[in-house]
Write a protein that holds these residues in place. Structure first.
Motif, PDB file in Angstrom:
ATOM      1  N   TRP A   1       0.832  -1.200  -0.035  1.00 39.25           N
ATOM      2  CA  TRP A   1       0.096  -0.090   0.050  1.00 39.25           C
ATOM      3  C   TRP A   1       0.842   1.240  -0.064  1.00 39.25           C
ATOM      4  O   TRP A   1       0.384   2.314  -0.616  1.00 39.25           O
ATOM      5  CB  TRP A   1      -0.943  -0.093   1.155  1.00 39.25           C
ATOM      6  CG  TRP A   1      -2.203  -0.980   0.920  1.00 39.25           C
ATOM      7  CD1 TRP A   1      -2.372  -2.209   1.426  1.00 39.25           C
ATOM      8  CD2 TRP A   1      -3.000  -0.752  -0.215  1.00 39.25           C
ATOM      9  NE1 TRP A   1      -3.314  -2.717   0.884  1.00 39.25           N
ATOM     10  CE2 TRP A   1      -3.915  -1.910  -0.109  1.00 39.25           C
ATOM     11  CE3 TRP A   1      -3.711   0.163  -1.129  1.00 39.25           C
ATOM     12  CZ2 TRP A   1      -5.037  -2.179  -0.958  1.00 39.25           C
ATOM     13  CZ3 TRP A   1      -4.426  -0.159  -1.936  1.00 39.25           C
ATOM     14  CH2 TRP A   1      -5.333  -1.281  -1.878  1.00 39.25           C
ATOM     15  N   ASP A   2       1.866   1.156   0.774  1.00 35.64           N
ATOM     16  CA  ASP A   2       2.937   2.264   0.579  1.00 35.64           C
ATOM     17  C   ASP A   2       3.174   2.672  -0.813  1.00 35.64           C
ATOM     18  O   ASP A   2       3.322   3.633  -1.267  1.00 35.64           O
ATOM     19  CB  ASP A   2       4.107   2.157   1.507  1.00 35.64           C
ATOM     20  CG  ASP A   2       5.237   3.183   1.420  1.00 35.64           C
ATOM     21  OD1 ASP A   2       4.733   4.464   2.054  1.00 35.64           O
ATOM     22  OD2 ASP A   2       6.377   3.353   1.019  1.00 35.64           O
ATOM     23  N   ARG A   3       3.801   1.375  -1.591  1.00 29.85           N
ATOM     24  CA  ARG A   3       4.184   1.719  -2.982  1.00 29.85           C
ATOM     25  C   ARG A   3       2.907   2.082  -3.849  1.00 29.85           C
ATOM     26  O   ARG A   3       3.272   2.964  -4.849  1.00 29.85           O
ATOM     27  CB  ARG A   3       4.720   0.352  -3.373  1.00 29.85           C
ATOM     28  CG  ARG A   3       6.037   0.154  -2.937  1.00 29.85           C
ATOM     29  CD  ARG A   3       6.551  -1.126  -3.744  1.00 29.85           C
ATOM     30  NE  ARG A   3       7.883  -1.626  -3.090  1.00 29.85           N
ATOM     31  CZ  ARG A   3       8.591  -2.612  -3.433  1.00 29.85           C
ATOM     32  NH1 ARG A   3       8.149  -3.354  -4.139  1.00 29.85           N
ATOM     33  NH2 ARG A   3       9.830  -2.793  -2.774  1.00 29.85           N
TER      34      ARG A   3
ATOM     35  N   GLN B   1       2.871   5.604  -5.955  1.00 23.18           N
ATOM     36  CA  GLN B   1       2.507   5.666  -7.575  1.00 23.18           C
ATOM     37  C   GLN B   1       1.378   6.415  -7.881  1.00 23.18           C
ATOM     38  O   GLN B   1       1.422   7.204  -8.838  1.00 23.18           O
ATOM     39  CB  GLN B   1       2.285   4.113  -7.852  1.00 23.18           C
ATOM     40  CG  GLN B   1       2.078   4.001  -9.288  1.00 23.18           C
ATOM     41  CD  GLN B   1       2.980   4.522 -10.528  1.00 23.18           C
ATOM     42  OE1 GLN B   1       4.262   4.723 -10.100  1.00 23.18           O
ATOM     43  NE2 GLN B   1       2.498   4.675 -11.568  1.00 23.18           N
ATOM     44  N   PHE B   2       0.247   6.229  -7.177  1.00 16.21           N
ATOM     45  CA  PHE B   2      -0.908   6.720  -7.796  1.00 16.21           C
ATOM     46  C   PHE B   2      -1.443   7.925  -6.765  1.00 16.21           C
ATOM     47  O   PHE B   2      -2.388   8.683  -7.260  1.00 16.21           O
ATOM     48  CB  PHE B   2      -2.158   5.661  -7.765  1.00 16.21           C
ATOM     49  CG  PHE B   2      -1.680   4.659  -8.390  1.00 16.21           C
ATOM     50  CD1 PHE B   2      -1.999   4.757  -9.940  1.00 16.21           C
ATOM     51  CD2 PHE B   2      -1.460   3.458  -8.075  1.00 16.21           C
ATOM     52  CE1 PHE B   2      -1.499   3.932 -10.639  1.00 16.21           C
ATOM     53  CE2 PHE B   2      -1.087   2.507  -8.840  1.00 16.21           C
ATOM     54  CZ  PHE B   2      -1.111   2.496 -10.322  1.00 16.21           C
TER      55      PHE B   2
ATOM     56  N   SER C   1      -8.723   4.141  -5.178  1.00 18.08           N
ATOM     57  CA  SER C   1      -9.531   3.983  -6.425  1.00 18.08           C
ATOM     58  C   SER C   1      -9.158   2.970  -7.706  1.00 18.08           C
ATOM     59  O   SER C   1     -10.003   2.330  -8.144  1.00 18.08           O
ATOM     60  CB  SER C   1      -9.911   5.363  -6.926  1.00 18.08           C
ATOM     61  OG  SER C   1     -10.524   5.227  -8.305  1.00 18.08           O
ATOM     62  N   VAL C   2      -7.915   3.137  -7.879  1.00 18.63           N
ATOM     63  CA  VAL C   2      -7.302   2.035  -8.733  1.00 18.63           C
ATOM     64  C   VAL C   2      -7.455   0.764  -8.208  1.00 18.63           C
ATOM     65  O   VAL C   2      -7.799  -0.176  -9.101  1.00 18.63           O
ATOM     66  CB  VAL C   2      -5.805   2.521  -9.041  1.00 18.63           C
ATOM     67  CG1 VAL C   2      -5.030   1.369  -9.750  1.00 18.63           C
ATOM     68  CG2 VAL C   2      -5.522   3.850  -9.668  1.00 18.63           C
TER      69      VAL C   2
ATOM     70  N   VAL D   1       5.153   2.337 -13.990  1.00 22.32           N
ATOM     71  CA  VAL D   1       5.770   2.490 -12.433  1.00 22.32           C
ATOM     72  C   VAL D   1       7.177   2.811 -12.485  1.00 22.32           C
ATOM     73  O   VAL D   1       8.039   2.194 -13.149  1.00 22.32           O
ATOM     74  CB  VAL D   1       5.475   1.222 -11.532  1.00 22.32           C
ATOM     75  CG1 VAL D   1       6.018   1.303 -10.215  1.00 22.32           C
ATOM     76  CG2 VAL D   1       4.042   0.948 -11.491  1.00 22.32           C
ATOM     77  N   PRO D   2       7.845   3.748 -11.844  1.00 20.87           N
ATOM     78  CA  PRO D   2       9.043   4.244 -11.861  1.00 20.87           C
ATOM     79  C   PRO D   2       9.854   3.016 -11.199  1.00 20.87           C
ATOM     80  O   PRO D   2       9.511   2.117 -10.442  1.00 20.87           O
ATOM     81  CB  PRO D   2       9.328   5.290 -10.893  1.00 20.87           C
ATOM     82  CG  PRO D   2       7.865   5.957 -10.852  1.00 20.87           C
ATOM     83  CD  PRO D   2       7.046   4.735 -11.046  1.00 20.87           C
TER      84      PRO D   2
END
Length: 64
Positions: A7-9, A13-14, A21-22, A59-60
């Protein structure tokens, strides 16, 4: 991968609100046509779900 790391990632990212939402609304082919929330609820490992996110979105590298 722990869910907290996942969830941190997702938030990195979003963004804070869009990550949820994603996870709730976006269906990923890599997850068998399920959403992120559905895959996690079905017991898929967070690492596998994260790899599906990486395969679907731009994603980076530092978040891989």
């Amino acid at each position: 991968m722990r869910l907290t790391v996942f969830w941190d990632r997702m938030r990195q990212q979003f963004g804070e609100s869009y990550a949820e939402s994603v996870a709730k609304d976006h269906v990923l082919a890599e997850l068998g046509g399920r959403t992120i929330e559905q895959a996690l609820a079905d017991g898929e490992p967070a690492k596998k779900v994260w790899h599906a996110v990486v395969a679907t979105f731009d994603v980076p590298q530092h978040l891989h």
